[in-house]
Scaffold this motif. Structure first.
Motif, short mmCIF file in Angstrom:
data_model
loop_
_atom_site.label_atom_id
_atom_site.label_comp_id
_atom_site.label_asym_id
_atom_site.label_seq_id
_atom_site.Cartn_x
_atom_site.Cartn_y
_atom_site.Cartn_z
N VAL A 24 0.82 -1.19 0.15
CA VAL A 24 -0.10 -0.04 -0.07
C VAL A 24 0.90 1.47 0.03
CG1 VAL A 24 -2.06 -1.11 0.98
CG2 VAL A 24 -0.16 -0.15 2.61
N GLY A 50 -7.23 -0.49 13.88
CA GLY A 50 -8.26 0.03 13.29
C GLY A 50 -8.69 -1.14 12.25
N VAL A 51 -7.90 -2.13 11.97
CA VAL A 51 -8.48 -3.04 11.28
C VAL A 51 -9.56 -3.97 12.15
CG1 VAL A 51 -7.88 -5.36 10.16
CG2 VAL A 51 -6.50 -3.68 10.10
N PRO A 65 -11.95 -0.28 14.24
CA PRO A 65 -12.04 1.14 13.65
C PRO A 65 -12.27 2.23 14.61
CG PRO A 65 -13.90 -0.31 12.77
CD PRO A 65 -12.96 -1.17 13.45
N GLN A 79 0.99 7.08 8.12
CA GLN A 79 0.24 7.73 6.92
C GLN A 79 -0.91 7.16 6.45
OE1 GLN A 79 -0.52 7.08 3.59
NE2 GLN A 79 -0.32 9.15 2.79
N MET A 80 -0.82 5.73 6.32
CA MET A 80 -2.23 4.83 6.13
C MET A 80 -3.53 5.27 6.98
SD MET A 80 -3.89 3.42 4.24
CE MET A 80 -4.59 2.10 3.41
N LYS A 130 -6.22 7.88 5.53
CA LYS A 130 -7.72 6.99 5.34
C LYS A 130 -8.75 7.59 6.03
CE LYS A 130 -7.57 2.95 8.42
NZ LYS A 130 -8.74 2.87 9.23
N ILE A 132 -11.57 8.63 3.77
CA ILE A 132 -12.57 7.89 3.39
C ILE A 132 -13.71 7.66 4.59
CG2 ILE A 132 -13.20 5.19 2.97
CD1 ILE A 132 -11.21 5.61 0.83
N GLU A 133 -13.10 7.49 5.82
CA GLU A 133 -13.72 7.14 6.98
C GLU A 133 -14.47 8.56 7.63
OE1 GLU A 133 -13.61 4.46 8.87
OE2 GLU A 133 -12.01 3.39 8.06
N MET A 162 -1.92 8.27 -5.15
CA MET A 162 -2.24 7.25 -4.40
C MET A 162 -2.82 7.95 -2.78
SD MET A 162 0.30 4.40 -5.19
CE MET A 162 0.59 3.93 -6.96
N HIS A 163 -3.02 9.07 -2.80
CA HIS A 163 -3.48 9.59 -1.41
C HIS A 163 -4.67 9.38 -1.12
CE1 HIS A 163 0.17 11.94 0.25
NE2 HIS A 163 0.53 11.43 -0.73
N LEU A 164 -5.44 9.05 -0.08
CA LEU A 164 -6.68 9.11 0.05
C LEU A 164 -7.56 10.26 0.45
CD1 LEU A 164 -6.50 5.57 1.83
CD2 LEU A 164 -7.28 5.99 -0.39
#
Lengths: 276, 199
Positions: free
Chosen positions: A14, A189-190, A193, A223-224, A228, A231-232, A262-264
């Motif tokens: 990722v 978070g997996v 969350p 970073q992830m 993210k 999106i959240e 590739m940034h969310l």
């Protein structure tokens, strides 16, 4: 200096974009960056949590590979850096039973500390083509890079400076804040969350209070987690840059096309607004 | 320093309990749990204390008191992030995060129902590692999310749409890979792991 690059699993998956910007910056600075051949996962928090033998055997194996190659290791990921440093620390203390004859001689460098050494920092400053004037950022280190200080060697673990120095060298307006090393939740978070997002939203909140409009990080998991939020919780998300993305932008005057694709949480509007 | 002078590095200031939890933890972690005087700095520093059923300072107290079963059934040992805030800020150098990690390793064979998902994630992660020597995020997430209990939990919490969107975005951006990378050293690793399990 002979360096072996230990990308870690994230940078092949990722965080592929991070890897690209790292190679670009090291090339620009004239460092030879060769990937450590046959490397394997550092074990991350899973091995640390469940299996102590594996948590030592895995990073020690990577140290063995580096030793064989006669190189020191440079690590961008905070978790990998922590686990490799931990193994090196243990190897220096007690005899352990391992599948490889490793002595623990190879040095383990956190990438940001390597780049922020005085000579390298001065070179970066002299090579900056396009100062990122007016970009207001806070630097976020996360936990694994600085703690525990006896393993990581960060004497300024309460107020680390490596990312701050590098971000300042790009010309960005680096804000001071108190949450530099407060955990983002890592992989929780997996499965949970609500826990991960609560931690990340607090970081965003504190960063905004410090006047920042973007994060600068060096850990792919941090970073992830922060990115993210795009999106959240899109209304609260804030762009998250890898330090090497800002360095590449400042050193080259532009980044490779599609670098920020590739940034969310899209940093496009922010960068265009500042004229970069 | 003589044996009579108490110090934070003197192990085991309290009397041993019948089940030996204190001695076991102190020996395994290499820290003096007896040195804790309940200042609660660990709990105040902990970023996830609000989600814990047993707060970090209570974990230390419970180790002193030998409450093994209660500790191994706690949610705390699974929600702990090993960020080491607690250890770093302990005035008596108690390695709080190390103690919790030791308890997690002890609890791993039979995690409490409330933390089963967290334990499963770690296990799937290690499976990946054993197969390939590296972790492929697509395979890991597929292995984890297709566990029936996890899938059901995500359906109930309404997380599925968000996670599907996240997964789809990452896939479209080319950040997930179908074919996992394998380390050439993985055979050596297997031999080592086999020996460990036979011992």
């Amino acid at each position: 200096m002979n360096l072996a690059f230990y990308p870690g699993c994230s940078l092949q998956g990722v965080a592929r974009d991070y890897s690209g910007s790292i190679y670009a910056v090291f090339r620009h600075l004239g460092f030879d960056l060769t990937e450590l051949a046959d490397w394997f996962c550092c074990g991350a928090s899973a091995a640390h949590s469940l299996d102590e033998d594996l948590a030592l055997a895995l990073p020690a194996g990577n140290l063995f590979l580096a030793e064989k190659a006669g190189r020191d290791i440079v690590v961008p990921c905070a978790m990998c850096f922590n686990r490799l440093s931990h193994a090196r620390h243990i190897l220096g203390q007690e005899p352990v039973h391992l599948p490889w004859p490793v002595k623990g001689q190879a040095q383990v460098h956190d990438m940001t500390r390597l780049l922020s050494q005085p000579e390298t920092l001065a070179r970066i400053q002299s090579l900056v083509k396009r100062p990122l004037k007016g970009l207001r950022v806070v630097c976020y280190y996360g936990c694994q890079m600085v703690r525990p200080p006896r393993i990581t060697g960060f004497a300024d673990y309460e107020n680390p400076q490596t990312l701050d120095l590098l971000a300042r060298a790009t010309g960005a307006d680096v804000r001071d804040w108190s949450y530099k090393a407060t955990c983002c939740g890592a992989s929780i978070g997996v499965s949970r969350p609500e826990v991960g997002n609560a931690l990340c939203l607090r970081l965003v909140d504190k960063a905004r209070q410090a006047g920042a409009e973007a994060f600068v990080v060096s850990c792919p998991l941090c970073q992830m987690n922060l990115d993210k939020l795009g999106i959240e919780a899109p209304s609260q998300a804030m762009p998250v840059f890898y330090i090497t993305e800002l360095l590449e932008l400042a050193l080259n005057g532009r980044t490779e096309p599609g670098r920020f694709r590739m940034h969310l949480t899209d940093p496009g509007a922010l960068l265009r607004g500042r004229g970069f | 320093m003589t044996a009579m002078t108490p110090s934070v590095s003197t192990p085991h200031l309290l009397d041993p309990q019948p089940n030996g939890l204190l001695a076991e933890v102190e020996q395994a972690v290499g820290t003096c749990v007896g040195a804790c005087y309940q200042c609660e700095r660990c709990t105040n520093a902990c970023p996830v204390a609000q989600f814990m059923d047993v707060k970090p300072h209570q974990v230390i107290r419970w180790v002193q008191l030998g409450r093994r079963t209660q500790l191994l059934q706690s949610f705390t040992v699974w929600v702990c992030l090993s960020c080491e805030m607690c250890t770093t800020y302990c005035p008596n150098e108690v390695h709080v995060a190390g103690v919790i990690n030791h308890l997690r390793q002890s609890a791993a064979p039979a995690p409490p129902a409330i933390a089963n998902d967290l334990a499963l994630f770690h296990r799937r992660f290690l499976d990946q590692l054993r197969y390939f020597g590296r972790v492929n995020e697509l395979w890991l997430m597929a292995a984890y999310n297709t566990i029936p209990s996890i899938l059901k939990q995500k359906q109930h919490s309404g997380r599925l749409p968000t996670e599907a969107r996240l997964g789809w975005t990452l896939w479209r951006q080319g950040r997930l890979h179908l074919i996992p990378q394998r380390s050439a050293m993985v055979r050596q690793l297997h031999r080592f792991l086999e020996k460990e399990t036979h011992q």
